[in-house]
Scaffold this motif. Structure first.
Motif, mmCIF file in Angstrom:
data_model
loop_
_atom_site.group_PDB
_atom_site.id
_atom_site.type_symbol
_atom_site.label_atom_id
_atom_site.label_comp_id
_atom_site.label_asym_id
_atom_site.label_seq_id
_atom_site.Cartn_x
_atom_site.Cartn_y
_atom_site.Cartn_z
ATOM 1 N N SER A 246 0.833 -1.217 0.000
ATOM 2 C CA SER A 246 0.000 0.000 0.000
ATOM 3 C C SER A 246 0.861 1.257 0.000
ATOM 4 O O SER A 246 0.581 2.212 -0.729
ATOM 5 C CB SER A 246 -0.923 -0.001 1.218
ATOM 6 N N VAL A 247 1.915 1.264 0.814
ATOM 7 C CA VAL A 247 2.785 2.437 0.858
ATOM 8 C C VAL A 247 3.554 2.582 -0.449
ATOM 9 O O VAL A 247 3.700 3.685 -0.988
ATOM 10 C CB VAL A 247 3.757 2.338 2.051
ATOM 11 N N LEU A 248 4.028 1.467 -0.985
ATOM 12 C CA LEU A 248 4.782 1.508 -2.244
ATOM 13 C C LEU A 248 3.924 2.071 -3.372
ATOM 14 O O LEU A 248 4.407 2.837 -4.219
ATOM 15 C CB LEU A 248 5.272 0.101 -2.577
ATOM 16 N N GLU A 249 2.638 1.725 -3.372
ATOM 17 C CA GLU A 249 1.755 2.160 -4.459
ATOM 18 C C GLU A 249 1.375 3.638 -4.354
ATOM 19 O O GLU A 249 0.750 4.176 -5.263
ATOM 20 C CB GLU A 249 0.509 1.280 -4.492
ATOM 21 N N THR A 250 1.768 4.301 -3.256
ATOM 22 C CA THR A 250 1.551 5.756 -3.183
ATOM 23 C C THR A 250 2.655 6.524 -3.908
ATOM 24 O O THR A 250 2.548 7.731 -4.089
ATOM 25 C CB THR A 250 1.477 6.235 -1.719
ATOM 26 N N HIS A 251 3.725 5.817 -4.326
ATOM 27 C CA HIS A 251 4.756 6.482 -5.128
ATOM 28 C C HIS A 251 4.189 6.740 -6.519
ATOM 29 O O HIS A 251 3.582 5.849 -7.122
ATOM 30 C CB HIS A 251 6.002 5.597 -5.213
ATOM 31 N N PRO A 252 4.383 7.933 -7.064
ATOM 32 C CA PRO A 252 3.745 8.270 -8.350
ATOM 33 C C PRO A 252 4.164 7.385 -9.516
ATOM 34 O O PRO A 252 3.417 7.261 -10.490
ATOM 35 C CB PRO A 252 4.181 9.728 -8.587
ATOM 36 N N ALA A 253 5.325 6.723 -9.434
ATOM 37 C CA ALA A 253 5.770 5.886 -10.551
ATOM 38 C C ALA A 253 5.268 4.457 -10.466
ATOM 39 O O ALA A 253 5.389 3.705 -11.438
ATOM 40 C CB ALA A 253 7.302 5.879 -10.607
#
Length: 605
Positions: free
Chosen positions: A424-431
């Motif tokens: 979930s946290v990783l998917e908040t990165h715009p890339a």
């Protein structure tokens, strides 16, 4: 057994033995009288600013004397202490404030950067100042067994941590069980190795303090420096050490090369991970069975640990060290997929039944209902059991053998990691379009996380790690990132975790840009590739960005000492954790020695 609030037990010890040492920290020691005076000051000032029973109070301190005084002060007014790791991600404080709506914090000395802009009323606690004895704080609150008293945070499936709310009777039950089992007395000196943000600190603090013993805190960095930790245990005559098996492993390595006899040490109690039989065998070879080994198991949701096994030499012949049998006041059910009891030897899920469980997840009613369920064997809604998600089987003698998890949760360096939370946290990165995180066994059987990502634009590993480190602790940051055009999916469109590829050692062009150039760099690069989940090493890339973990650093430096004959201080390596800088130091040391001896040469011996 009759209930006793732990803070009242500590007060009774202080009344009987005021000049006995309660806490020894590298910064100084506190007697029981001084500890009580400091905690009474905290309680008085909290009451003065309006804090009352049931209020959440953040504890932000690094000095363990101040942490303990703050915890006791909060308990004295009937509050709920929320201890945080002041060295952890800065975002955690904001997350906890949002979850608890806490209005108060107890702040230790030396941490103004964490507290300058907190939207709470703060009370200071400073162990460096001498406190005049005060009258015990007067509170209308009388402690009861089910009073909420602490909130510890663990990994959550959304990336936001879940707060586990504990009750007073849970601490009392566990602490008095362990002190009785081990025969802890006022002469015992107990190590305090873990961060205050984990519930393991409850046994580190209260096992000694409720009987008049001493909480002993090692020097900064000692936990990551096994020879230093071993020397400290020996010189400080530690009687009881609690630690995770990862730390025990490094201690076994250090003990095999040390003359430290650990004459005062009576018990090492491990919990939080699988205890390898190889480490137990090597420990017994070094110290025999003079020092007891106690293997503990239990999730934070049921208050510290609920099963135990006193390890014997015959256990090294088993596939793994058992997690044992339930302690008094707890019952373990091993149930199959239809929630029926498993015959001995069959694999099933562990359910724990105990009146000393936690009060559930704060502000997470749905998660609490999913984890704390009616006993499947009785169907009684009031007969609640905790569904652990852990798999085990019962051995012929009745002890339990831990097998693993039934869900997407793993343990990395003793820290419980919810894989979906990292995603979930990783998917908040715009890339990052989509991510899937899985655990694998790496070199030397050290588990690590691998993140499989679909990217919409370029992002290197360092950028992704930095994004995660702003929010998550080290153990939750993947060691390896694998870029896929598309994550494998099931027919229904969900990520097919079973189809995720086995990570191949990194073959990054950036690593090729900095290849080893000298014999020393080549030797270090070979050493790092044996330890880390990479195929080759760039000499300017940092140890931690190649998947290294804190506990692996000292194992690596130990091997450097064996291969090169050079002792590299931990602090020096951490200041420049690359092959290039380490090789330069080793070559300089080799040249100095060669000059002094009239010889020449470089590289490993």
């Amino acid at each position: 057994m009759a209930f006793h609030a732990v803070h009242t037990l500590v007060r009774h010890v202080a009344e009987r033995h005021p000049q006995r040492i309660a806490v020894e920290d590298p910064r100084g020691a506190l007697t029981y009288a001084a500890l009580e005076a400091l905690s009474d000051q905290v309680a008085t000032e909290l009451s003065a600013v309006g804090a009352t029973a049931g209020d959440f109070v953040l504890v932000l301190a690094e000095d363990r004397r101040e942490v303990i005084a703050a915890v006791l002060g909060v308990l004295n007014i009937g509050g709920v202490f929320v201890p945080l790791d002041v060295t952890g991600p800065r975002d955690q404080v904001a997350d906890v404030l949002a979850d608890t709506a806490a209005r108060y914090a107890v702040v230790g000395s030396g941490r103004p950067d964490h507290t300058a802009k907190l939207p709470v009323t703060t009370v200071a606690v400073d162990a460096t100042k001498r406190m005049a004895p005060t009258r015990p704080v007067s509170s209308s609150h009388r402690p009861a067994p089910d009073d909420p008293c602490y909130l510890f945070y663990t990994s959550g499936s959304t990336g936001r941590p879940k707060g586990i709310l504990g009750r007073l009777s849970g601490i009392d039950h566990y602490v008095r069980w362990e002190t009785d089992l081990l025969g802890v007395t006022d002469e015992w000196r107990v190590s305090q190795l873990t961060t205050p943000a984990f519930d393991a600190m409850l046994r580190d603090f209260f096992v000694p303090l409720t009987v008049g013993g001493t909480v002993c805190v090692p020097p900064t960095g000692a936990v990551l420096d096994p020879p230093k930790l071993l020397t400290w245990l020996d010189e400080q005559q530690i009687t009881l050490m609690h630690c995770v098996p990862s730390v025990f492993h490094t201690l076994v390595d250090a003990a095999s090369r040390s003359d430290a006899e650990l004459a005062a040490l009576r018990v090492v109690a491990t919990a939080g991970e699988r205890l390898p039989t190889g480490d137990v065998e090597r420990w017994f070879e070094r110290y025999g069975q003079r020092i007891g080994l106690l293997n503990l198991y239990g999730p934070s949701e049921t208050t510290m640990t609920k099963t135990y096994h006193q390890v014997t030499a015959s256990d090294v012949d088993l596939p793994s060290i058992p997690i044992g049998t339930p302690m008094p006041g707890a019952e373990v059910l091993v149930l199959d997929e239809r929630r029926r009891p498993c015959p001995p030897g069959d694999l099933g899920e562990i359910y724990i039944r105990t009146p000393y469980r936690s009060l559930g997840y704060h502000n997470r009613a749905e998660a609490t209902r999913a984890a704390f369920v009616p006993n499947p064997l009785t169907g009684d809604a009031d007969d609640v059991v905790y569904r652990t998600g852990d798999l085990a089987r019962q051995l012929p003698g009745g002890a339990l053998e831990y097998i693993g998890r039934s869900d997407h949760q793993v343990k990395i360096a003793g820290v419980r990691v919810e894989l979906s939370g990292v995603e979930s946290v990783l998917e908040t990165h715009p890339a990052v379009e989509k991510a899937a995180v899985a655990a694998f066994d790496g070199p030397e059987d050290v588990p690590y996380l691998c993140a499989f990502v679909e990217l919409s634009s370029r992002a290197d590993d360092g950028e992704l790690r930095g994004h995660l480190r702003a929010t998550l602790p080290e153990a939750m940051v993947p060691a390896v990132f694998v870029r896929l055009e598309e994550l494998p999916r099931t027919i229904s469109g969900k990520i097919d975790r079973r189809a995720l590829p086995e990570p191949v050692p990194a073959d990054d062009s950036e690593l090729d840009a900095f290849p080893p150039r000298t014999p020393t760099e080549e030797a270090l690069a070979r050493l790092w590739t044996r330890m880390l989940p990479v195929g080759h090493v760039g000499v300017r890339h940092e140890f931690f960005d190649l998947g290294g973990r804190s506990l692996q650093v000292m194992r690596m430096l130990t091997q450097v000492r064996q291969e090169f004959g050079v002792e590299v201080p931990l602090a020096d390596f951490l200041a420049a954790p690359t092959v290039e800088c380490l090789a330069r130091r080793l070559d300089e040391e080799t040249r100095v020695r060669a000059t002094l001896s009239g010889e020449s040469g470089d590289g490993p011996r």
